[in-house]
Design a protein around this motif. Structure first.
Motif, PDB file in Angstrom:
ATOM      1  N   UNK A  40       0.838  -1.206   0.000  1.00 51.60           N
ATOM      2  CA  UNK A  40       0.000   0.000   0.000  1.00 51.60           C
ATOM      3  C   UNK A  40       0.874   1.258   0.000  1.00 51.60           C
ATOM      4  N   UNK A  41       1.888   1.235   0.870  1.00 50.73           N
ATOM      5  CA  UNK A  41       2.789   2.384   0.975  1.00 50.73           C
ATOM      6  C   UNK A  41       3.491   2.654  -0.353  1.00 50.73           C
ATOM      7  N   UNK A  42       3.992   1.601  -1.009  1.00 51.86           N
ATOM      8  CA  UNK A  42       4.654   1.779  -2.310  1.00 51.86           C
ATOM      9  C   UNK A  42       3.690   2.392  -3.319  1.00 51.86           C
ATOM     10  N   UNK A  43       2.461   1.923  -3.307  1.00 50.55           N
ATOM     11  CA  UNK A  43       1.493   2.409  -4.303  1.00 50.55           C
ATOM     12  C   UNK A  43       1.097   3.860  -4.040  1.00 50.55           C
ATOM     13  N   UNK A  44       0.906   4.198  -2.759  1.00 53.57           N
ATOM     14  CA  UNK A  44       0.552   5.587  -2.434  1.00 53.57           C
ATOM     15  C   UNK A  44       1.707   6.521  -2.815  1.00 53.57           C
ATOM     16  N   UNK A  45       2.914   6.114  -2.450  1.00 54.44           N
ATOM     17  CA  UNK A  45       4.068   6.969  -2.779  1.00 54.44           C
ATOM     18  C   UNK A  45       4.221   7.121  -4.293  1.00 54.44           C
ATOM     19  N   UNK A  46       3.993   6.056  -5.032  1.00 51.20           N
ATOM     20  CA  UNK A  46       4.097   6.140  -6.499  1.00 51.20           C
ATOM     21  C   UNK A  46       3.123   7.185  -7.043  1.00 51.20           C
TER      22      UNK A  46
END
Ligand code: ACM
Ligand code: ZN
Length: 273
Positions: A40-46
């Protein structure tokens, strides 16, 4: 500023499986043991990186309670697998992972004082509201710092008597105290070079309208700006005198602002000029 790993209740309202209890509104921090949290964190940051081309990405990092992590089997397993001694190191593991993600995309991570807890690489930037708990250790570790000491820079605090001012978060930060900001106080020349800039803050839990926001900001923002640009001792009576003409700009723009004239008048009277 986005918020990892704490202050994230709004995420769990939609994705309760990402917090340790699996239920919304139990506690506001991610389950760092759950692989889905990291995804989730990777996707939000992307998405954030697509929206904001800026070099600096502020990930929050403040006020993360760690009690849930102590009891969560997934979090405890993550700690064991990675040789982490305590929950501060688990937070640090999470924060460092974010920093690596951002660095690999040519961005620099900014976070509040707490990102120092449990260790931090020296390339991260610390947004420091607490001199003792954050600033010292950040400077010792070699981090760049943005200064926002809460005593001078929290414009959600009251600027006058609670009897007459609109409901505010708490605290007391009159114009004079905003003017007392000295970003370099107690720092030597080498440490001062680490200060990238200053920030003041208006959180809006108690601010529902733009007029109210202007009232909270003005004229404290003018005091803050002058101290940020000029440093040194400053001259408050002279600032108040110049504010008289500067406030014509506020009037011309129709801005709300807190009346500084009673204070200016009484200071002038006491100085006998
Ligand atoms: C903060 O006051 N939690 C940034
Ligand atoms: Zn957990």
């Amino acid at each position: 500023e986005i918020e990892f790993p704490g202050h994230s209740d709004e995420v769990f309202a939609a994705y309760p499986e990402l917090c340790c209890s699996g239920r919304a509104y139990t506690s506001g921090e991610f389950c760092v043991g759950n692989p889905l949290s990291l995804k989730f964190m990777d996707e939000v940051l992307t998405e954030v990186l697509e929206l904001f081309p800026s070099k600096y990405i502020h990930i929050g990092g403040d006020e993360c309670p760690k009690a849930r992590w102590k009891e969560c089997p997934l979090c405890q397993r993550r700690m064991k697998e990675n040789g982490l001694k305590n929950e501060e190191e688990l937070q640090s593991y999470f924060v460092r992972r974010i920093e690596r993600f951002l660095a690999s995309r040519n961005r620099r991570m900014v976070g509040w004082d707490e990102i120092r807890q449990g260790g931090l690489s020296e390339t991260a930037i610390v947004l420091s509201r607490k001199r003792e708990q954050g600033l010292r250790s950040a400077l010792e570790n070699g981090n760049d710092v943005i200064m926002t000491p809460y005593l001078n820079c929290y414009f959600d605090y009251y600027q006058g008597s609670r009897e007459t001012e609109p409901l505010a978060f708490g605290g007391f930060l009159p114009l004079r105290t905003a003017y007392d900001l000295d970003p370099f106080e107690g720092l030597n020349a080498e440490q001062s070079r680490r200060i990238l800039g200053v920030q003041c803050n208006l959180w809006t839990e108690f601010v529902a309208t733009l007029d109210h926001a202007e009232y909270m900001l003005l004229p404290r923002l003018a005091a803050f700006a002058e101290r940020a640009w000029t440093g040194g001792e400053g001259n408050y009576p002279d600032f108040l005198r110049r504010l008289e003409s500067f406030s014509r700009l506020y009037d011309a723009q129709g801005y709300e602002y807190r009346d500084f004239r009673p204070e200016a008048d009484s200071l002038r009277a006491s100085l006998g000029s």
